[in-house]
Design a protein around this motif. Sequence first.
Motif, PDB file in Angstrom:
ATOM      1  N   GLU A   7       0.807  -1.217   0.000  1.00  0.00           N
ATOM      2  CA  GLU A   7       0.000   0.000   0.000  1.00  0.00           C
ATOM      3  C   GLU A   7       0.845   1.275   0.000  1.00  0.00           C
ATOM      4  N   ILE A   8       2.162   1.134   0.199  1.00  0.00           N
ATOM      5  CA  ILE A   8       3.052   2.292   0.290  1.00  0.00           C
ATOM      6  C   ILE A   8       4.048   2.267  -0.863  1.00  0.00           C
ATOM      7  N   THR A   9       4.097   3.368  -1.600  1.00  0.00           N
ATOM      8  CA  THR A   9       5.104   3.536  -2.641  1.00  0.00           C
ATOM      9  C   THR A   9       6.005   4.689  -2.221  1.00  0.00           C
ATOM     10  N   VAL A  10       7.288   4.390  -2.023  1.00  0.00           N
ATOM     11  CA  VAL A  10       8.247   5.435  -1.673  1.00  0.00           C
ATOM     12  C   VAL A  10       8.681   6.096  -2.969  1.00  0.00           C
ATOM     13  N   VAL A  11       8.403   7.402  -3.091  1.00  0.00           N
ATOM     14  CA  VAL A  11       8.694   8.161  -4.297  1.00  0.00           C
ATOM     15  C   VAL A  11      10.095   8.768  -4.227  1.00  0.00           C
ATOM     16  N   ASP A  12      10.463   9.270  -3.041  1.00  0.00           N
ATOM     17  CA  ASP A  12      11.759   9.930  -2.876  1.00  0.00           C
ATOM     18  C   ASP A  12      12.137   9.898  -1.405  1.00  0.00           C
ATOM     19  N   VAL A  13      13.425   9.944  -1.145  1.00  0.00           N
ATOM     20  CA  VAL A  13      13.958  10.025   0.214  1.00  0.00           C
ATOM     21  C   VAL A  13      14.883  11.227   0.256  1.00  0.00           C
ATOM     22  N   ILE A  14      14.722  12.057   1.285  1.00  0.00           N
ATOM     23  CA  ILE A  14      15.483  13.303   1.392  1.00  0.00           C
ATOM     24  C   ILE A  14      16.389  13.239   2.610  1.00  0.00           C
ATOM     25  N   GLY A  15      17.632  13.645   2.419  1.00  0.00           N
ATOM     26  CA  GLY A  15      18.607  13.667   3.498  1.00  0.00           C
ATOM     27  C   GLY A  15      19.799  12.803   3.154  1.00  0.00           C
ATOM     28  N   PRO A  16      20.756  12.752   4.066  1.00  0.00           N
ATOM     29  CA  PRO A  16      21.941  11.917   3.816  1.00  0.00           C
ATOM     30  C   PRO A  16      21.541  10.450   3.621  1.00  0.00           C
ATOM     31  N   ARG A  17      22.271   9.760   2.782  1.00  0.00           N
ATOM     32  CA  ARG A  17      21.952   8.369   2.450  1.00  0.00           C
ATOM     33  C   ARG A  17      21.877   7.483   3.704  1.00  0.00           C
ATOM     34  N   ASP A  18      22.768   7.698   4.649  1.00  0.00           N
ATOM     35  CA  ASP A  18      22.800   6.860   5.845  1.00  0.00           C
ATOM     36  C   ASP A  18      21.893   7.366   6.966  1.00  0.00           C
ATOM     37  N   SER A  19      21.283   8.549   6.795  1.00  0.00           N
ATOM     38  CA  SER A  19      20.422   9.112   7.831  1.00  0.00           C
ATOM     39  C   SER A  19      19.360  10.029   7.220  1.00  0.00           C
ATOM     40  N   PRO A  20      18.457   9.475   6.399  1.00  0.00           N
ATOM     41  CA  PRO A  20      17.440  10.324   5.774  1.00  0.00           C
ATOM     42  C   PRO A  20      16.488  10.891   6.821  1.00  0.00           C
ATOM     43  N   HIS A  21      15.940  12.064   6.548  1.00  0.00           N
ATOM     44  CA  HIS A  21      15.026  12.694   7.500  1.00  0.00           C
ATOM     45  C   HIS A  21      13.600  12.804   6.970  1.00  0.00           C
ATOM     46  N   THR A  22      13.407  12.684   5.664  1.00  0.00           N
ATOM     47  CA  THR A  22      12.081  12.841   5.087  1.00  0.00           C
ATOM     48  C   THR A  22      11.896  11.862   3.928  1.00  0.00           C
ATOM     49  N   ALA A  23      10.700  11.305   3.843  1.00  0.00           N
ATOM     50  CA  ALA A  23      10.352  10.442   2.715  1.00  0.00           C
ATOM     51  C   ALA A  23       9.091  10.988   2.061  1.00  0.00           C
ATOM     52  N   VAL A  24       9.058  10.951   0.743  1.00  0.00           N
ATOM     53  CA  VAL A  24       7.862  11.276  -0.016  1.00  0.00           C
ATOM     54  C   VAL A  24       7.247   9.937  -0.399  1.00  0.00           C
ATOM     55  N   VAL A  25       6.016   9.722   0.050  1.00  0.00           N
ATOM     56  CA  VAL A  25       5.351   8.450  -0.221  1.00  0.00           C
ATOM     57  C   VAL A  25       4.024   8.695  -0.919  1.00  0.00           C
ATOM     58  N   GLU A  26       3.596   7.694  -1.634  1.00  0.00           N
ATOM     59  CA  GLU A  26       2.302   7.726  -2.302  1.00  0.00           C
ATOM     60  C   GLU A  26       1.438   6.667  -1.638  1.00  0.00           C
ATOM     61  N   ILE A  27       0.352   7.130  -0.998  1.00  0.00           N
ATOM     62  CA  ILE A  27      -0.540   6.234  -0.266  1.00  0.00           C
ATOM     63  C   ILE A  27      -1.968   6.755  -0.380  1.00  0.00           C
ATOM     64  N   SER A  28      -2.906   5.925   0.016  1.00  0.00           N
ATOM     65  CA  SER A  28      -4.306   6.354   0.028  1.00  0.00           C
ATOM     66  C   SER A  28      -4.535   7.253   1.247  1.00  0.00           C
ATOM     67  N   PRO A  29      -5.549   8.114   1.185  1.00  0.00           N
ATOM     68  CA  PRO A  29      -5.874   8.935   2.356  1.00  0.00           C
ATOM     69  C   PRO A  29      -6.192   8.085   3.593  1.00  0.00           C
ATOM     70  N   ASP A  30      -6.822   6.923   3.397  1.00  0.00           N
ATOM     71  CA  ASP A  30      -7.114   6.040   4.530  1.00  0.00           C
ATOM     72  C   ASP A  30      -5.828   5.535   5.171  1.00  0.00           C
TER      73      ASP A  30
END
Length: 99
Positions: free
Chosen positions: A38-61
């Motif tokens: 149910e989760i599609t990770v679109v992008d990960v933001i931050g250092p490769r070994d310590s990311p701080h933000t993920a952009v995900v595509e999911i349903s509102p539910d």
Amino acid sequence: MTQAQAAPTTPGKARYLIHAPGGAPLTDFLALADVDPEITVVDVIGPRDSPHTAVVEISPDKARVLALHFSSASTPSQQLTIEPDQPLSMFDRAQADPI
């Protein structure tokens, strides 16, 4: 606008930002997201070994379920937050031109 922002979303899904105050909780979430269909990770933001933000595509539910889960985490410093991904703009279109 990044390539991730420009791409259309899957019908019935929307883009959300999942943020962690430290890298470990997000890394743990990303490991679980890899096995959740149910989760599609679109992008990960931050250092490769310590990311701080993920952009995900999911349903509102699914977003509501994750928000409830994140808010009930026992350790506040380990909590993740989730919010709708909003397009960025340099200027608010409603403001008058200062020139």
